[in-house]
Scaffold this motif. Structure first.
Motif, PDB file in Angstrom:
ATOM      1  N   TYR A   1      60.974  45.573 -28.036  1.00 53.70           N
ATOM      2  CA  TYR A   1      61.586  46.907 -27.978  1.00 53.70           C
ATOM      3  C   TYR A   1      62.474  47.184 -29.191  1.00 53.70           C
ATOM      4  N   GLU A   2      62.961  46.100 -29.799  1.00 51.16           N
ATOM      5  CA  GLU A   2      63.920  46.300 -30.888  1.00 51.16           C
ATOM      6  C   GLU A   2      63.234  46.454 -32.242  1.00 51.16           C
ATOM      7  N   GLU A   3      61.937  46.182 -32.309  1.00 47.52           N
ATOM      8  CA  GLU A   3      61.266  46.232 -33.605  1.00 47.52           C
ATOM      9  C   GLU A   3      61.235  47.653 -34.171  1.00 47.52           C
ATOM     10  N   ASN A   4      61.131  47.754 -35.479  1.00 53.23           N
ATOM     11  CA  ASN A   4      61.111  49.067 -36.169  1.00 53.23           C
ATOM     12  C   ASN A   4      62.281  49.929 -35.724  1.00 53.23           C
ATOM     13  N   ASN A   5      63.445  49.328 -35.822  1.00 56.76           N
ATOM     14  CA  ASN A   5      64.659  50.062 -35.450  1.00 56.76           C
ATOM     15  C   ASN A   5      64.578  50.609 -34.018  1.00 56.76           C
ATOM     16  N   TYR A   6      64.152  49.753 -33.103  1.00 57.50           N
ATOM     17  CA  TYR A   6      64.093  50.070 -31.669  1.00 57.50           C
ATOM     18  C   TYR A   6      63.094  51.192 -31.354  1.00 57.50           C
ATOM     19  N   ALA A   7      62.003  51.230 -32.124  1.00 61.58           N
ATOM     20  CA  ALA A   7      61.067  52.355 -31.971  1.00 61.58           C
ATOM     21  C   ALA A   7      60.475  52.434 -30.559  1.00 61.58           C
ATOM     22  N   ILE A   8      60.050  51.297 -29.981  1.00 62.63           N
ATOM     23  CA  ILE A   8      59.389  51.363 -28.670  1.00 62.63           C
ATOM     24  C   ILE A   8      60.401  51.769 -27.590  1.00 62.63           C
ATOM     25  N   GLY A   9      61.555  51.081 -27.617  1.00 65.79           N
ATOM     26  CA  GLY A   9      62.579  51.403 -26.608  1.00 65.79           C
ATOM     27  C   GLY A   9      62.978  52.857 -26.693  1.00 65.79           C
ATOM     28  N   SER A  10      63.129  53.341 -27.894  1.00 64.44           N
ATOM     29  CA  SER A  10      63.548  54.728 -28.099  1.00 64.44           C
ATOM     30  C   SER A  10      62.476  55.695 -27.586  1.00 64.44           C
ATOM     31  N   ALA A  11      61.193  55.379 -27.867  1.00 64.15           N
ATOM     32  CA  ALA A  11      60.110  56.268 -27.419  1.00 64.15           C
ATOM     33  C   ALA A  11      60.041  56.308 -25.890  1.00 64.15           C
ATOM     34  N   LEU A  12      60.264  55.154 -25.256  1.00 68.68           N
ATOM     35  CA  LEU A  12      60.198  55.122 -23.782  1.00 68.68           C
ATOM     36  C   LEU A  12      61.294  55.997 -23.172  1.00 68.68           C
ATOM     37  N   ILE A  13      62.503  55.880 -23.718  1.00 63.05           N
ATOM     38  CA  ILE A  13      63.617  56.667 -23.181  1.00 63.05           C
ATOM     39  C   ILE A  13      63.385  58.167 -23.443  1.00 63.05           C
ATOM     40  N   SER A  14      62.869  58.499 -24.636  1.00 62.55           N
ATOM     41  CA  SER A  14      62.612  59.917 -24.947  1.00 62.55           C
ATOM     42  C   SER A  14      61.613  60.515 -23.970  1.00 62.55           C
ATOM     43  N   ALA A  15      60.560  59.750 -23.647  1.00 63.29           N
ATOM     44  CA  ALA A  15      59.524  60.282 -22.740  1.00 63.29           C
ATOM     45  C   ALA A  15      60.130  60.607 -21.372  1.00 63.29           C
ATOM     46  N   ILE A  16      60.997  59.728 -20.886  1.00 61.48           N
ATOM     47  CA  ILE A  16      61.611  59.976 -19.564  1.00 61.48           C
ATOM     48  C   ILE A  16      62.551  61.178 -19.644  1.00 61.48           C
ATOM     49  N   ARG A  17      63.338  61.239 -20.722  1.00 67.20           N
ATOM     50  CA  ARG A  17      64.279  62.370 -20.855  1.00 67.20           C
ATOM     51  C   ARG A  17      63.526  63.701 -20.863  1.00 67.20           C
ATOM     52  N   GLN A  18      62.369  63.718 -21.526  1.00 67.05           N
ATOM     53  CA  GLN A  18      61.641  64.986 -21.653  1.00 67.05           C
ATOM     54  C   GLN A  18      61.009  65.412 -20.335  1.00 67.05           C
ATOM     55  N   ASN A  19      60.594  64.450 -19.545  1.00 63.72           N
ATOM     56  CA  ASN A  19      59.858  64.801 -18.328  1.00 63.72           C
ATOM     57  C   ASN A  19      60.209  63.850 -17.186  1.00 63.72           C
ATOM     58  N   PRO A  20      61.436  63.924 -16.690  1.00 63.48           N
ATOM     59  CA  PRO A  20      61.878  62.897 -15.735  1.00 63.48           C
ATOM     60  C   PRO A  20      61.186  62.957 -14.367  1.00 63.48           C
ATOM     61  N   ASN A  21      60.527  64.083 -14.071  1.00 67.51           N
ATOM     62  CA  ASN A  21      59.901  64.176 -12.743  1.00 67.51           C
ATOM     63  C   ASN A  21      58.446  63.752 -12.741  1.00 67.51           C
ATOM     64  N   ASN A  22      57.939  63.392 -13.918  1.00 62.70           N
ATOM     65  CA  ASN A  22      56.522  63.047 -14.017  1.00 62.70           C
ATOM     66  C   ASN A  22      56.369  61.523 -14.048  1.00 62.70           C
ATOM     67  N   ALA A  23      55.592  60.991 -13.100  1.00 66.13           N
ATOM     68  CA  ALA A  23      55.420  59.539 -12.999  1.00 66.13           C
ATOM     69  C   ALA A  23      54.881  58.963 -14.310  1.00 66.13           C
ATOM     70  N   GLU A  24      54.119  59.777 -15.051  1.00 66.03           N
ATOM     71  CA  GLU A  24      53.508  59.248 -16.283  1.00 66.03           C
ATOM     72  C   GLU A  24      54.525  59.022 -17.403  1.00 66.03           C
ATOM     73  N   SER A  25      55.724  59.548 -17.241  1.00 71.95           N
ATOM     74  CA  SER A  25      56.759  59.327 -18.264  1.00 71.95           C
ATOM     75  C   SER A  25      57.324  57.914 -18.200  1.00 71.95           C
ATOM     76  N   TYR A  26      57.054  57.222 -17.095  1.00 68.65           N
ATOM     77  CA  TYR A  26      57.720  55.936 -16.861  1.00 68.65           C
ATOM     78  C   TYR A  26      56.777  54.786 -17.192  1.00 68.65           C
ATOM     79  N   PRO A  27      57.247  53.765 -17.955  1.00 65.82           N
ATOM     80  CA  PRO A  27      56.363  52.639 -18.286  1.00 65.82           C
ATOM     81  C   PRO A  27      56.036  51.811 -17.039  1.00 65.82           C
ATOM     82  N   ALA A  28      54.795  51.348 -16.969  1.00 61.50           N
ATOM     83  CA  ALA A  28      54.379  50.593 -15.774  1.00 61.50           C
ATOM     84  C   ALA A  28      55.170  49.287 -15.660  1.00 61.50           C
ATOM     85  N   ILE A  29      55.454  48.909 -14.409  1.00 61.16           N
ATOM     86  CA  ILE A  29      56.104  47.612 -14.160  1.00 61.16           C
ATOM     87  C   ILE A  29      55.212  46.783 -13.245  1.00 61.16           C
TER      88      ILE A  29
END
Ligand SMILES: Cc1cc2nc3c(=O)[nH]c(=O)nc-3n(C[C@H](O)[C@H](O)[C@H](O)COP(=O)(O)O)c2cc1C
Length: 374
Positions: A68-96
């Motif tokens: 998550y920290e690689e490329n200046n936290y690019a993956i972690g940042s993208a995951l959080i942005s997706a949830i912020r943009q669409n918090p009610n959509n299940a597809e915004s959340y990474p699978a666990i």
């Protein structure tokens, strides 16, 4: 004479001076759910579970090996942005990875999570998006670990994802500057929790041919009572008092934790340190709470207690009541004491269908009155 004011007993509140080890025996039915990427939250949970007893589940991303920290936290940042943009959509959340949690078993849930870009770490958000509704009415404690950022948005995420949780007032924030005090921070935080302090053990109360169960609160009196009952059941003669209670001498004194209490039908208290009171009505007095009888209405309780004197036996298991010693058949008007063994519909004593049985609940199935032991 009974209810004339008597010398106020100053009780040194054991709760106030509990050390961690003692506290650990006193929480029950607690689940700790955590996510940790670099190990900080894991070490918080390791310390927490030295201080309280709890089941622990770890949330793990379905996709392993992400940096998550690689490329200046690019993956972690993208995951959080997706949830912020669409918090009610299940597809915004990474699978666990799938988890099988029976939330019914738990009264209290601790969520322990890292902070990512001011929000709750994405995998924990997924867990709560999928399970937060199963936490309705549960007591929730929140622990957040960050490097330095404040945790307000993580608290907001938790409240959004567990909309009907009963949150403790103080979330615990552990960051790089206070991490070395983590054990003390945890033990202080634990004292602020609104967690249920019921004992896991049930109290069995046998009156005549009926055995009822009660949920005990956890205090100095019930701990001493449970210790005594582990040795043997206790029987006592109870009499009516005031048209609202059956009271009788326990034959020993228990430590007290008296508090002004307005009782209701089904409440069990310790009076004067050595008398057990079962209420079928209400009274206000300074009592030590023992617990509450499960799943019984006021009129059912009055019928079971009857009028006048009666013998009451307290024990920690139905097989152990005085009447049943040397006899495998439980003494009760519940014809069958056994686990629910079929899919036939179950009804409560008022004839309402029951979907989920609680431990100790009396129910009717196939015309038989049963006690759920699970
Ligand atoms: C993707 C990502 C984003 C993060 N964003 C922040 C941040 O905005 N502010 C901060 O103080 N710490 C941030 N952190 C640091 C973590 O919150 C902190 O190291 C935490 O203790 C990690 O917990 P863990 O070791 O259990 O994963 C971030 C870490 C990651 C991996």
């Amino acid at each position: 004479m009974r209810y004339f004011p008597f010398l106020l007993i100053l009780v040194l509140c054991a709760c106030c001076s509990r050390n961690n080890e003692v506290y650990a025996e006193q929480t029950g039915r607690t689940l700790v759910a955590y996510y940790s990427y670099t190990g900080n939250v894991r070490s918080i949970v390791d310390e927490l579970t030295k201080q309280i007893s709890a089941d622990v589940v770890e949330i793990k991303p379905a996709e392993e090996g992400l940096k998550y920290e690689e490329n200046n936290y690019a993956i972690g940042s993208a995951l959080i942005s997706a949830i912020r943009q669409n918090p009610n959509n299940a597809e915004s959340y990474p699978a666990i990875k799938p988890l099988d949690i029976d939330f019914e078993k738990y009264d209290n849930i601790v969520i322990a999570t890292p902070l990512w870009w001011s929000n709750m770490a994405a995998p924990m958000q997924t867990f709560l998006f999928e399970n937060g509704k199963g936490m309705d009415g549960k007591n929730i404690g929140l622990i957040v670990s960050s490097a330095s950022s404040g945790i307000q948005s993580v608290v907001a995420d938790a409240e959004r994802l567990i909309p009907n949780g009963d949150f403790s007032d103080e979330p615990l924030w552990i960051n790089n500057s206070n991490r070395n005090q983590m054990p003390t921070l945890l033990s202080n935080w634990i004292k602020t929790l609104n967690f249920s302090n019921n004992m896991d053990e049930k109290l069995y109360i046998t009156i005549g041919n009926t055995t009822l169960t009660a949920t005990m609160v956890d205090n100095v009196a019930t701990q001493a009572l449970a210790t005594a009952l582990k040795e043997s059941p206790i029987s006592y003669e109870a009499t009516d008092y005031g048209n609202f209670e059956k009271v009788g001498p326990l034959g020993r004194s228990l430590p007290t934790a008296n508090e002004q209490t307005t009782t209701q039908a089904g409440d069990i208290v310790l009076y004067n340190g050595n008398q057990i009171v079962i209420f079928y009505g209400s009274n206000s007095w300074s009592y030590t709470r023992i617990g509450k009888i499960d799943n019984v209405t006021q009129s059912e309780l009055q019928t079971i207690l009857g009028e006048g004197n009666c013998t009451i036996t307290l024990s920690l298991s139905v097989e152990n009541t005085t009447e049943n010693q040397g006899n495998n058949e439980p003494s009760t008007d519940i014809p069958t004491i056994k686990n629910n063994d079929s899919n036939s519909p179950k009804y409560d004593l008022q004839g309402r269908r029951i979907d989920t049985l609680e431990k100790g609940q009396i129910y009717i199935q196939n015309g038989e009155k049963r006690l759920n032991l699970n």
